[in-house]
Scaffold this motif. Structure first.
Motif, PDB file in Angstrom:
ATOM      1  N   ILE A   1       0.868  -0.914   0.219  1.00 27.33           N
ATOM      2  CA  ILE A   1       0.084  -0.482  -0.023  1.00 27.33           C
ATOM      3  C   ILE A   1       0.898   0.740  -0.410  1.00 27.33           C
ATOM      4  CG2 ILE A   1      -1.333  -0.743   0.911  1.00 27.33           C
ATOM      5  CD1 ILE A   1      -0.988   0.702   3.578  1.00 27.33           C
ATOM      6  N   ILE A   2       0.559   2.492  -0.547  1.00 25.41           N
ATOM      7  CA  ILE A   2       0.755   3.512  -0.636  1.00 25.41           C
ATOM      8  C   ILE A   2       0.738   4.677  -0.124  1.00 25.41           C
ATOM      9  CG2 ILE A   2       2.730   2.536  -2.754  1.00 25.41           C
ATOM     10  CD1 ILE A   2       0.616   4.562  -4.016  1.00 25.41           C
ATOM     11  N   LEU A   3       1.535   5.946   0.294  1.00 24.20           N
ATOM     12  CA  LEU A   3       0.652   7.412   0.137  1.00 24.20           C
ATOM     13  C   LEU A   3       1.592   8.000  -0.694  1.00 24.20           C
ATOM     14  CD1 LEU A   3      -0.475   9.101   1.712  1.00 24.20           C
ATOM     15  CD2 LEU A   3       1.337   9.560   3.989  1.00 24.20           C
ATOM     16  N   ARG A   4       1.049   8.396  -1.183  1.00 25.17           N
ATOM     17  CA  ARG A   4       0.741   9.960  -1.761  1.00 25.17           C
ATOM     18  C   ARG A   4       1.010  11.445  -1.796  1.00 25.17           C
ATOM     19  NH1 ARG A   4       4.014   6.497  -2.342  1.00 25.17           N
ATOM     20  NH2 ARG A   4       4.903   5.213  -4.737  1.00 25.17           N
ATOM     21  N   ASN A   5       1.205  12.529  -1.762  1.00 22.60           N
ATOM     22  CA  ASN A   5       0.624  14.087  -1.572  1.00 22.60           C
ATOM     23  C   ASN A   5       0.134  14.163  -0.353  1.00 22.60           C
ATOM     24  OD1 ASN A   5       1.163  14.503  -4.076  1.00 22.60           O
ATOM     25  ND2 ASN A   5      -0.768  13.851  -5.143  1.00 22.60           N
ATOM     26  N   GLY A   6       0.468  13.285   0.619  1.00 24.53           N
ATOM     27  CA  GLY A   6       0.112  13.559   2.064  1.00 24.53           C
ATOM     28  C   GLY A   6      -1.372  12.671   1.976  1.00 24.53           C
ATOM     29  N   ASN A   7      -2.813  12.514   1.596  1.00 25.46           N
ATOM     30  CA  ASN A   7      -3.152  12.559   1.664  1.00 25.46           C
ATOM     31  C   ASN A   7      -4.007  11.346   0.982  1.00 25.46           C
ATOM     32  OD1 ASN A   7      -4.176  13.898  -0.088  1.00 25.46           O
ATOM     33  ND2 ASN A   7      -5.353  15.381   1.138  1.00 25.46           N
ATOM     34  N   LYS A   8      -3.012  10.537  -0.069  1.00 32.42           N
ATOM     35  CA  LYS A   8      -3.834   9.499  -0.878  1.00 32.42           C
ATOM     36  C   LYS A   8      -3.850   8.197  -0.883  1.00 32.42           C
ATOM     37  CE  LYS A   8      -4.704  13.465  -4.563  1.00 32.42           C
ATOM     38  NZ  LYS A   8      -4.534  13.949  -5.385  1.00 32.42           N
ATOM     39  N   TYR A   9      -4.695   7.693  -0.921  1.00 33.70           N
ATOM     40  CA  TYR A   9      -4.190   6.298  -0.023  1.00 33.70           C
ATOM     41  C   TYR A   9      -4.290   5.177  -1.099  1.00 33.70           C
ATOM     42  CZ  TYR A   9      -2.678   8.056   4.548  1.00 33.70           C
ATOM     43  OH  TYR A   9      -2.173   8.782   6.244  1.00 33.70           O
ATOM     44  N   SER A  10      -3.660   3.744  -1.431  1.00 33.63           N
ATOM     45  CA  SER A  10      -4.064   2.885  -2.357  1.00 33.63           C
ATOM     46  C   SER A  10      -3.431   1.812  -2.372  1.00 33.63           C
ATOM     47  CB  SER A  10      -4.604   3.710  -3.793  1.00 33.63           C
ATOM     48  OG  SER A  10      -2.938   4.533  -4.309  1.00 33.63           O
ATOM     49  N   ALA A  11      -4.012   0.859  -2.317  1.00 31.97           N
ATOM     50  CA  ALA A  11      -3.433  -0.367  -2.898  1.00 31.97           C
ATOM     51  C   ALA A  11      -3.448  -0.584  -3.714  1.00 31.97           C
ATOM     52  CB  ALA A  11      -4.884  -1.805  -2.226  1.00 31.97           C
ATOM     53  N   CYS A  12      -1.806  -0.952  -3.968  1.00 32.40           N
ATOM     54  CA  CYS A  12      -0.928  -1.377  -5.736  1.00 32.40           C
ATOM     55  C   CYS A  12      -1.401  -2.902  -6.422  1.00 32.40           C
ATOM     56  CB  CYS A  12       0.322  -1.185  -5.045  1.00 32.40           C
ATOM     57  SG  CYS A  12       0.943   0.038  -4.969  1.00 32.40           S
ATOM     58  N   ASN A  13      -3.029  -3.091  -6.031  1.00 27.63           N
ATOM     59  CA  ASN A  13      -3.786  -4.579  -6.802  1.00 27.63           C
ATOM     60  C   ASN A  13      -2.696  -4.555  -8.430  1.00 27.63           C
ATOM     61  OD1 ASN A  13      -4.757  -6.545  -6.924  1.00 27.63           O
ATOM     62  ND2 ASN A  13      -6.173  -6.042  -5.655  1.00 27.63           N
ATOM     63  N   ASN A  14      -3.930  -5.176  -8.760  1.00 23.13           N
ATOM     64  CA  ASN A  14      -3.008  -5.549 -10.566  1.00 23.13           C
ATOM     65  C   ASN A  14      -3.893  -3.863 -10.957  1.00 23.13           C
ATOM     66  OD1 ASN A  14      -1.382  -7.770  -9.858  1.00 23.13           O
ATOM     67  ND2 ASN A  14      -3.658  -9.039 -10.445  1.00 23.13           N
ATOM     68  N   TYR A  15      -5.144  -3.535 -10.400  1.00 23.47           N
ATOM     69  CA  TYR A  15      -5.806  -2.561 -10.590  1.00 23.47           C
ATOM     70  C   TYR A  15      -6.054  -1.413  -9.442  1.00 23.47           C
ATOM     71  CZ  TYR A  15      -7.224  -4.815 -15.200  1.00 23.47           C
ATOM     72  OH  TYR A  15      -7.351  -5.301 -15.550  1.00 23.47           O
ATOM     73  N   PRO A  16      -5.295  -0.450  -9.215  1.00 25.98           N
ATOM     74  CA  PRO A  16      -5.139   0.613  -7.703  1.00 25.98           C
ATOM     75  C   PRO A  16      -6.784   1.045  -7.189  1.00 25.98           C
ATOM     76  CG  PRO A  16      -4.472   1.412  -9.871  1.00 25.98           C
ATOM     77  CD  PRO A  16      -4.478   0.437 -11.248  1.00 25.98           C
ATOM     78  N   ALA A  17      -6.221   0.701  -5.992  1.00 31.24           N
ATOM     79  CA  ALA A  17      -7.266   0.168  -5.300  1.00 31.24           C
ATOM     80  C   ALA A  17      -7.677   1.030  -4.249  1.00 31.24           C
ATOM     81  CB  ALA A  17      -7.440  -1.053  -3.989  1.00 31.24           C
ATOM     82  N   TYR A  18      -8.362   2.612  -4.035  1.00 33.98           N
ATOM     83  CA  TYR A  18      -8.373   4.109  -4.038  1.00 33.98           C
ATOM     84  C   TYR A  18      -8.776   3.409  -2.642  1.00 33.98           C
ATOM     85  CZ  TYR A  18      -6.365   5.829  -8.161  1.00 33.98           C
ATOM     86  OH  TYR A  18      -5.787   5.787  -8.793  1.00 33.98           O
ATOM     87  N   LEU A  19      -8.408   4.133  -1.487  1.00 29.10           N
ATOM     88  CA  LEU A  19      -8.324   3.465  -0.139  1.00 29.10           C
ATOM     89  C   LEU A  19      -9.379   4.794   0.933  1.00 29.10           C
ATOM     90  CD1 LEU A  19      -5.691   1.179   1.127  1.00 29.10           C
ATOM     91  CD2 LEU A  19      -7.576   0.905   0.022  1.00 29.10           C
ATOM     92  N   SER A  20     -10.306   4.781   1.238  1.00 32.02           N
ATOM     93  CA  SER A  20     -11.071   5.742   2.248  1.00 32.02           C
ATOM     94  C   SER A  20     -10.839   5.687   3.469  1.00 32.02           C
ATOM     95  CB  SER A  20     -12.394   6.236   1.670  1.00 32.02           C
ATOM     96  OG  SER A  20     -12.900   6.810   2.818  1.00 32.02           O
ATOM     97  N   LEU A  21      -9.619   6.722   4.211  1.00 33.84           N
ATOM     98  CA  LEU A  21      -9.767   5.992   5.070  1.00 33.84           C
ATOM     99  C   LEU A  21      -9.746   7.441   6.712  1.00 33.84           C
ATOM    100  CD1 LEU A  21      -5.463   5.087   5.024  1.00 33.84           C
ATOM    101  CD2 LEU A  21      -8.281   4.016   5.235  1.00 33.84           C
ATOM    102  N   LYS A  22     -10.659   7.286   7.728  1.00 31.14           N
ATOM    103  CA  LYS A  22     -11.018   7.988   8.555  1.00 31.14           C
ATOM    104  C   LYS A  22     -10.397   9.267   8.673  1.00 31.14           C
ATOM    105  CE  LYS A  22     -15.508   5.824   9.960  1.00 31.14           C
ATOM    106  NZ  LYS A  22     -16.254   5.038  11.296  1.00 31.14           N
TER     107      LYS A  22
END
Length: 544
Positions: free
Chosen positions: A458-479
């Motif tokens: 999983i990755i963090l970009r730009n301080g607030n954009k989380y995503s799981a690096c699956n075969n297709y990126p899965a963007y995560l919404s965290l509280k």
């Protein structure tokens, strides 16, 4: 039940494209039926292969086959329709009133024809002179009718042989020299032909109106079906959610289902009202159609013209063009019901995740960083527990294990069976990548962070954009941004899960993975981003 006893109507066997009874009926994959030539011509003239009824799109042209069942039903229906038409014709002939011969004395025989010149009806015997004598042959004969005197002008006692278009009335020749002298007058037959053609047009318009209403009924019924399917899907989803909550949410489940049913009942009630109104209009139109057809078959000029105006005015009907039944919207129904339980459930869910986190923390491994794999720009702490990005590239041996293109370092500890868990502090960072990777990944060239290429991250970009690096990126919404991330691997189960340790919440899980070689902890602190991302990644001790 035998086929003969089944109730069938012409509506069931009409193609919605040509509006006629099916010819070589074929079925589309979505289940609708059309004439073979009609659907082929429709698709030949359109870029997309759409079903004309439900608008479903087919990305390749479907292969069509004759629907033998419907074909046989249509054939049987045609035979029954022909028999019915023949029987109806006979009944109409039998229903015609008998007109007696005006010449017969004593027992009057049935008249065969009426003469509009003599104003007399004749049986077969007394009609003979009109068929043989030259002077009488010129007389105008017609099917026998009663009250021939009604065909005489009351003012001039002459036959009504003309039609005044100005006053829309039948007149005699003398009328054209008096009250109708300057009017537009034409022979009765000419106006008769025109009005008969107009009646044919009126009948066609009525049939078109009937067909449009039949199609509207089908459209409404289809809308109800779509609404019911949506309701069924929504109820199934709701049942699945609420069943998992068992007794604590039974009352909410019942309220949810009742809401869906009420919406469905409202939709069906609206549809029933529309259908009832449409069927009423169809009934009225059919009655009018019957009267128009009966009048149009009349060869009695005067009768047709005298009754034409009463049939000319169309009965009041509703414009159904913009009328439709919109399937009820169920979006958000489950969300609303669950939201009412959210406060109660959030505490329970937190307890569940805390219990789950405690279970996976039992498999904690003392992970350290492997200097032999670290990119030359990475700076490792002396205890090999921290890593951050350095702006100066160190001169290190280019051994096969080392990453030379991307700022990555692996852990020393590997896993080839069982379970393991470790935690990493990501506090004050705006960029990072964490997870596990298989031993054989490419360490020198371009890489793609995906399970297919051996990375579960999983990755963090730009301080607030989380995503799981699956075969297709899965963007995560965290509280809330996690400060410490836990990584858990179950090798045999094919599971890689990430947790927000402080919130005791699951961030993301890779499931159904197939591991065939050693897995290593994966870390990338990412570049410093002008000092905004200078904080290190820190492998933390696990506090159970």
């Amino acid at each position: 039940m035998s086929a003969a006893s089944c109730r069938r109507s012409e509506d069931q066997f009409r193609c919605s494209i040509c509006l006629d009874v099916f010819t070589d009926p074929v079925s589309t994959p979505c289940g609708h039926n059309f004439c073979k030539d009609c659907i082929n011509e429709h698709w030949n003239s359109n870029v997309q292969y759409l079903c004309p009824m439900c608008k479903e799109t087919f990305y390749t042209r479907p292969k069509l086959h004759i629907n033998t069942f419907i074909s046989e039903m249509v054939s049987q229906f045609r035979q029954e329709a022909q028999q019915k038409a023949s029987s109806s014709s006979s009944e109409q002939q039998a229903a015609k009133p008998e007109v007696p011969c005006d010449v017969c004395t004593g027992t009057k025989l049935k008249a065969l024809k009426s003469c509009l010149v003599c104003l007399t009806s004749y049986c077969k015997t007394h009609l003979e002179p009109h068929l043989t004598m030259s002077g009488l042959k010129r007389h105008q004969l017609m099917d026998p009718v009663e009250n021939l005197e009604d065909r005489m002008c009351m003012k001039h006692d002459k036959p009504l042989e003309l039609f005044c278009k100005t006053d829309q009335t039948c007149v005699c020749t003398l009328c054209t020299y008096s009250n109708h002298k300057t009017h537009d007058v034409v022979p009765l037959k000419e106006e008769y032909e025109g009005k008969k053609a107009e009646l044919g047009k009126t009948e066609a318009e009525i049939q078109e109106m009937i067909q449009k209403r039949r199609l509207k009924i089908e459209e409404i019924k289809h809308s109800v079906d779509l609404s019911k399917e949506a309701a069924d899907r929504e109820k199934a989803e709701g049942v699945q959610v609420f069943t998992a909550l068992k007794e604590s949410v039974e009352r909410s489940l019942n309220e949810f289902i009742e809401t869906i049913k009420e919406k469905q009942r409202t939709t069906e009630k609206q549809a029933e009202d529309f259908i009832k109104e449409l069927e009423q209009e169809i009934s009225e139109l059919k009655k009018r159609s019957s009267e128009v057809v009966k009048l149009s078959h009349s060869e009695d000029h005067l009768h047709l013209l005298q009754n034409f105006l009463s049939l000319k005015a169309a009965p009041p009907t509703k414009d159904w063009t913009e009328v439709s039944v919109r399937p009820s919207s169920y979006e958000g129904t489950v969300v609303k019901a669950v939201a009412q339980l959210e406060e109660m459930l959030s505490k329970q869910m937190k307890k569940l995740f805390e219990a789950e986190l405690k279970r996976v923390q039992q498999y904690a491994v003392d992970v350290t960083l492997d200097p032999d794999t670290a990119h030359p720009n990475l700076i490792l702490s002396a205890d090999e527990k921290q890593v951050n990005y350095g702006d100066v590239k160190k001169n290190l041996p280019d051994n096969p294990e080392r990453f030379t293109r991307y700022a990555i370092v692996l852990g020393k500890q590997s896993l080839s069976s069982g379970r393991f868990y470790f935690e990493v502090q990501v506090k004050e960072k705006t960029l990072w990548t964490l997870g596990v990777a298989r031993e054989s990944i490419d360490r020198k060239g371009d890489i793609t962070l995906s399970p297919q290429d051996g990375f579960w991250t999983i990755i963090l970009r730009n301080g607030n954009k989380y995503s799981a690096c699956n075969n297709y990126p899965a963007y995560l919404s965290l509280k809330s941004p996690p400060q410490k991330v836990g990584v858990f691997v179950d090798y045999e189960e094919g599971l890689v899960s990430f947790y927000d340790v402080d919130a005791a919440a699951l961030i993301y899980s890779f499931t159904g993975c197939s591991f065939t070689e050693k897995l290593y902890p994966f870390f990338s602190p990412e570049p410093n981003d002008d000092g905004k991302n200078s904080a290190p990644l820190i492998i933390c001790p696990v506090n159970q």
